[in-house]
Motif scaffolding. Structure first.
Motif, mmCIF file in Angstrom:
data_model
loop_
_atom_site.group_PDB
_atom_site.id
_atom_site.type_symbol
_atom_site.label_atom_id
_atom_site.label_comp_id
_atom_site.label_asym_id
_atom_site.label_seq_id
_atom_site.Cartn_x
_atom_site.Cartn_y
_atom_site.Cartn_z
ATOM 1 N N VAL A 3 6.420 7.814 -9.187
ATOM 2 C CA VAL A 3 7.593 6.928 -9.188
ATOM 3 C C VAL A 3 7.231 5.719 -8.331
ATOM 4 O O VAL A 3 6.749 5.875 -7.206
ATOM 5 C CB VAL A 3 8.840 7.622 -8.601
ATOM 6 N N ARG A 4 7.468 4.529 -8.869
ATOM 7 C CA ARG A 4 7.102 3.333 -8.122
ATOM 8 C C ARG A 4 8.343 2.733 -7.450
ATOM 9 O O ARG A 4 9.283 2.341 -8.129
ATOM 10 C CB ARG A 4 6.449 2.288 -9.029
ATOM 11 N N LEU A 5 8.313 2.688 -6.134
ATOM 12 C CA LEU A 5 9.338 1.995 -5.362
ATOM 13 C C LEU A 5 8.779 0.632 -4.976
ATOM 14 O O LEU A 5 7.690 0.546 -4.413
ATOM 15 C CB LEU A 5 9.699 2.789 -4.099
ATOM 16 N N SER A 6 9.496 -0.415 -5.282
ATOM 17 C CA SER A 6 9.008 -1.764 -5.012
ATOM 18 C C SER A 6 8.927 -2.013 -3.507
ATOM 19 O O SER A 6 9.577 -1.336 -2.698
ATOM 20 C CB SER A 6 9.915 -2.802 -5.656
ATOM 21 N N THR A 7 8.123 -3.000 -3.142
ATOM 22 C CA THR A 7 8.032 -3.356 -1.724
ATOM 23 C C THR A 7 9.376 -3.849 -1.207
ATOM 24 O O THR A 7 9.726 -3.615 -0.052
ATOM 25 C CB THR A 7 6.968 -4.446 -1.509
ATOM 26 N N THR A 8 10.156 -4.499 -2.083
ATOM 27 C CA THR A 8 11.488 -4.954 -1.669
ATOM 28 C C THR A 8 12.377 -3.770 -1.330
ATOM 29 O O THR A 8 13.081 -3.767 -0.314
ATOM 30 C CB THR A 8 12.138 -5.789 -2.782
ATOM 31 N N THR A 9 12.359 -2.733 -2.182
ATOM 32 C CA THR A 9 13.147 -1.530 -1.917
ATOM 33 C C THR A 9 12.710 -0.868 -0.614
ATOM 34 O O THR A 9 13.545 -0.476 0.214
ATOM 35 C CB THR A 9 12.999 -0.529 -3.078
ATOM 36 N N LYS A 43 0.827 -1.205 0.000
ATOM 37 C CA LYS A 43 0.000 0.000 0.000
ATOM 38 C C LYS A 43 0.864 1.259 0.000
ATOM 39 O O LYS A 43 0.527 2.254 -0.651
ATOM 40 C CB LYS A 43 -0.932 0.005 1.220
ATOM 41 N N LEU A 44 1.971 1.231 0.726
ATOM 42 C CA LEU A 44 2.881 2.368 0.729
ATOM 43 C C LEU A 44 3.460 2.579 -0.666
ATOM 44 O O LEU A 44 3.571 3.716 -1.148
ATOM 45 C CB LEU A 44 4.006 2.151 1.748
ATOM 46 N N SER A 45 3.814 1.481 -1.335
ATOM 47 C CA SER A 45 4.325 1.579 -2.702
ATOM 48 C C SER A 45 3.305 2.254 -3.610
ATOM 49 O O SER A 45 3.647 3.131 -4.418
ATOM 50 C CB SER A 45 4.675 0.182 -3.231
ATOM 51 N N GLU A 46 2.034 1.863 -3.469
ATOM 52 C CA GLU A 46 0.978 2.466 -4.276
ATOM 53 C C GLU A 46 0.791 3.943 -3.917
ATOM 54 O O GLU A 46 0.602 4.786 -4.800
ATOM 55 C CB GLU A 46 -0.333 1.706 -4.070
ATOM 56 N N ALA A 47 0.821 4.261 -2.612
ATOM 57 C CA ALA A 47 0.639 5.651 -2.185
ATOM 58 C C ALA A 47 1.762 6.543 -2.714
ATOM 59 O O ALA A 47 1.525 7.671 -3.162
ATOM 60 C CB ALA A 47 0.581 5.724 -0.656
#
Length: 427
Positions: free
Chosen positions: A47-53, A36-40
């Protein structure tokens, strides 16, 4: 002057984000929270930061290197700053030699200066101790008892969007005026409400399954599920303020749901220079259908491939209660920038072979998912594109969402549950 390390500065930025999200300590965040943070972050910064990042930055995954500049810039922008340099300059206030007089520079390292600093430090320490005891006296231990509060939500309409929701809450026992209602995971929906009142109304423009929360003194004390259904198929165009909705008659054809070029032009939407972002929804009660054991099939196409839409990206979202299955499709030449995730499992084409998600989307393309005991197989035009087992706990499926650029058409859509029950999503 004490030099603050980059690690400490990053921690300050992350703490600001945590405070704004009000999801509680990141130590307790689940994989779903990072998704959800990645989507927000993507919604706000594009800019999309992956959940892994994100997990690496937050220390949930061991990683010995500092985040790169692009990641830091994105986090700073999400926190409300222009970029990482602006954040560092704003949060760090060093005494530069250029900003002080020669006399002060001459005495900077003298014992008198050190004595002043010692007394200043002692004063701050005494104030902190006094403040702590005042805090304990006035506010107590700081722990919030959820039993002292109440929270519920009532929809104005049973189905369809836009839809307003009236929240009824009791936060009169709050120790401070810090009382918030969060409509969704989106921090832009975080609203400060008076603790001595009981009503707050909000509008939902998109269908979905939302976990609304009452936050008191920095802690989530109550939650209430708000499910906004679409009343069948819904088509819309994303706008900066609120979406433009098509009528059911506009998008319904005998064998398909379609947002066509003619329909867009009739409503003054141009495909050039940039094609509008269109969405199709079907959000509804799916009964006992879960993401651990189900089958799904849909056939779609995106025949517009001019200008900036040469890659013809399409995203199919199987929406779940507090989770998501995100399935991308694209022109085979563009699979180098494809990412997908499903219930805690993420794949990035930079580190995985996702070529199976490439297809000629000008033609009808069939996407199928077969999942048994969380082992998921994904097929594109009857060829297996990927197989994996997802880690998250099983949860219910509540709807579908399709994202196209310009035009989009969908047909032959259905689900089957573990017992073989067919849920036909036909128009």
């Amino acid at each position: 002057m004490l030099k603050v390390s980059e690690t400490e500065v990053i921690r300050v930025c992350l703490q600001q984000i945590e405070d704004a999200l009000a999801w509680g300590s990141s130590e307790n965040w689940s994989n779903y929270d990072f998704e959800k943070l990645s989507e927000a972050i993507f919604e706000k910064t594009k800019v999309r930061l992956s959940t892994t990042t994100l997990k690496r930055v937050w220390g949930r995954i061991k990683y010995d290197h500092a985040p790169n500049t692009a990641t830091l810039n994105t986090l700073a922008r999400f926190a409300g700053y222009n970029d990482w340099r602006n954040f560092v300059q704003t949060c760090s206030k060093p005494e530069s030699a250029e900003s002080v007089s020669p006399e002060v520079q001459d005495t900077y390292h003298k014992p008198k200066r050190a004595l002043h600093l010692t007394w200043a430090f002692a004063l701050v320490l005494l104030l902190a101790i006094a403040g702590y005891f005042v805090f304990q006296k006035v506010l107590g231990s700081g722990r919030v008892d959820p039993a002292r509060f109440s929270f519920k939500a009532d929809k104005v309409y049973t189905e369809a969007v836009p839809n307003s929701v009236v929240f009824t809450y009791d936060a009169s026992q709050a120790k401070t005026d810090s009382v918030y209602i969060v409509q969704t995971w989106d921090i832009s929906r975080k609203t400060l409400v008076p603790k001595d009142q009981t009503k707050h109304s909000a509008i939902y423009y998109y269908p979905g399954y939302f976990n609304a929360r009452l936050i008191v003194d920095g802690e989530v004390v109550k939650r209430h599920v708000v499910q906004i259904t679409s009343n069948g198929w819904l088509g819309l165009v994303e706008m900066d303020d609120k979406p433009f909705y098509f009528t059911k008659k506009d998008i319904t054809q005998p064998d398909r749901i379609a947002i066509t070029e003619a329909l867009l032009k009739a409503n003054n939407f141009n495909l050039k220079p940039v094609a509008p972002k269109v969405r199709l929804f079907n959000q509804r009660d799916m009964g006992d259908l879960t993401n651990a054991n189900f089958e799904f099939e849909t056939t779609l196409r995106n025949p517009y491939h001019e200008g900036g839409n040469t890659c013809q990206p399409v995203e199919v979202l199987i929406q779940c209660k507090d989770d998501i299955i995100f399935l991308p499709l694209a022109n085979p030449a563009c699979i180098g920038e494809v990412k997908m995730f499903a219930a805690g499992k993420m794949f990035d084409s930079k580190f995985a072979d996702l070529s199976g998600f490439g297809a000629n989307l000008s033609e009808w393309t069939t996407l199928r998912v077969a999942c048994k005991d969380k082992n998921m197989q994904i097929f594109v035009n009857n060829k297996k594109a990927l197989e994996f087992t997802f880690p998250n706990a099983p949860t219910g499926i509540v709807g579908l969402q399709y994202r196209f650029n310009g035009v989009g058409e969908v047909k032959g859509t259905w689900f089957k549950d573990a017992g073989g029950r067919l849920i036909d999503m036909a128009p």
